[in-house]
Design an enzyme around this catalytic site. Structure first.
Site, PDB file in Angstrom:
ATOM      1  N   LEU A  97      -7.622 -47.610   0.815  1.00 19.06           N
ATOM      2  CA  LEU A  97      -8.933 -47.418   1.433  1.00 19.06           C
ATOM      3  C   LEU A  97      -9.008 -45.977   1.906  1.00 19.06           C
ATOM      4  O   LEU A  97      -8.030 -45.442   2.442  1.00 19.06           O
ATOM      5  CB  LEU A  97      -9.126 -48.362   2.624  1.00 19.06           C
ATOM      6  CG  LEU A  97      -9.170 -49.865   2.344  1.00 19.06           C
ATOM      7  CD1 LEU A  97      -9.345 -50.642   3.650  1.00 19.06           C
ATOM      8  CD2 LEU A  97     -10.277 -50.222   1.367  1.00 19.06           C
ATOM      9  N   ASP A  98     -10.160 -45.354   1.712  1.00 22.69           N
ATOM     10  CA  ASP A  98     -10.347 -44.002   2.232  1.00 22.69           C
ATOM     11  C   ASP A  98     -10.086 -43.987   3.736  1.00 22.69           C
ATOM     12  O   ASP A  98     -10.329 -44.989   4.427  1.00 22.69           O
ATOM     13  CB  ASP A  98     -11.779 -43.507   1.972  1.00 22.69           C
ATOM     14  CG  ASP A  98     -12.062 -43.268   0.497  1.00 22.69           C
ATOM     15  OD1 ASP A  98     -11.090 -43.215  -0.287  1.00 22.69           O
ATOM     16  OD2 ASP A  98     -13.246 -43.133   0.140  1.00 22.69           O
ATOM     17  N   ARG A  99      -9.646 -42.868   4.218  1.00 22.65           N
ATOM     18  CA  ARG A  99      -9.279 -42.771   5.635  1.00 22.65           C
ATOM     19  C   ARG A  99     -10.370 -43.258   6.587  1.00 22.65           C
ATOM     20  O   ARG A  99     -10.080 -43.999   7.537  1.00 22.65           O
ATOM     21  CB  ARG A  99      -8.879 -41.333   5.963  1.00 22.65           C
ATOM     22  CG  ARG A  99      -8.425 -41.151   7.401  1.00 22.65           C
ATOM     23  CD  ARG A  99      -7.822 -39.794   7.616  1.00 22.65           C
ATOM     24  NE  ARG A  99      -7.333 -39.649   8.973  1.00 22.65           N
ATOM     25  CZ  ARG A  99      -6.567 -38.652   9.386  1.00 22.65           C
ATOM     26  NH1 ARG A  99      -6.192 -37.703   8.537  1.00 22.65           N
ATOM     27  NH2 ARG A  99      -6.168 -38.585  10.631  1.00 22.65           N
TER      28      ARG A  99
END
Length: 250
Positions: free
Chosen positions: A69-71
């Site tokens: 997951l993106d940050r």
């Protein structure tokens, strides 16, 4: 084990599911999925420390990263606790039998209430951004997703998204490409709003065949009740996860 909150290095880990092979948790927005050169907290390291503490394990602990997951994105993440599980889950991802569904709040509303988006994304590593192309170009990878609008409140829409591919920043870039950037996502064209850092994107549901039993496993995580998610109701979120056809394919 389900919905078990534990504290590791001053951060509570919300465990959604756990057995001898798998561990599903809620990734808080702002935490890295895996370690990078910033040396900031990441989920893999946090989970290794948690397992080591809870089970008093000597030596190294195995935690396999299955997807990212993106940050700035929060929600359900699934990890493998054995190398065999990691290998089988990775194959599920490659074969697109790993069901990933997200909730997003976007500016405006897509021209069609539901549809499939196909673009070609090329990553600019220097700027940490992807560019969107409507036709194949050198260095770009095909990106596919299915979306459906669940509710509209004023200038914002709640959109359910099923990822058919897993490209960096895929939902963010593709929704922006159709004129509906995610709320607070300045990198992809959302209007700036002072003081807000986390974009309105949540990993709400993961579905996969268990790597050992082969039974279908569905893991869900509801977004928090705080802003920006308080703009919509629990009923809206429940509807959002129901309106996408199950097991969408190309």
């Amino acid at each position: 084990m389900a919905n078990d909150e534990r504290s590791t290095t001053n951060m509570k880990l919300n465990i959604l599911y756990e057995d001898n092979h798998l561990l599903a948790v809620v990734k808080p927005p702002g935490i890295l999925s895996q370690a990078d050169d910033t040396l900031e907290p990441d989920m893999v390291t946090l989970l290794k420390a948690d397992i080591k503490e809870r089970y008093s394990k000597p030596g190294n602990v195995f935690v396999g990263l299955v997807h990212r997951l993106d940050r700035p994105v929060g929600g359900a993440m699934l990890f493998a606790k054995t190398s065999k599980a990691a290998s089988r889950l990775s194959e599920s991802v490659r074969s697109r039998s790993f069901d990933k569904r997200y909730l997003a709040i976007v500016h405006g509303s897509p021209a069609q209430a539901q549809g499939r988006l196909r673009h070609y994304l090329r990553k600019d590593a220097a700027r940490n951004i992807v560019t969107v192309h409507h036709k194949p170009v050198e260095g770009a990878k095909e990106a596919l997703l299915h979306y459906a609008v669940a509710a509209v409140q004023g200038q914002y829409s709640l959109v359910a998204v099923e990822l058919l591919t897993g490209r960096p920043h895929q939902i963010r870039a593709q929704m922006a490409a159709i004129g509906c950037p995610l709320l607070y996502d300045r990198k992809y064209g959302a209007p700036p709003i002072e003081g807000q850092l986390d974009i309105a994107l949540w990993s709400a549901s993961i579905g996969v065949a268990h790597p050992v039993s082969k039974d279908w496993l569905t893991i869900q995580s509801a977004p928090p009740s705080a802003s920006p998610w308080s703009r919509f109701s629990d009923e809206d979120y429940a509807l959002a996860l129901q309106i996408l056809p199950s097991g969408s394919t190309e």
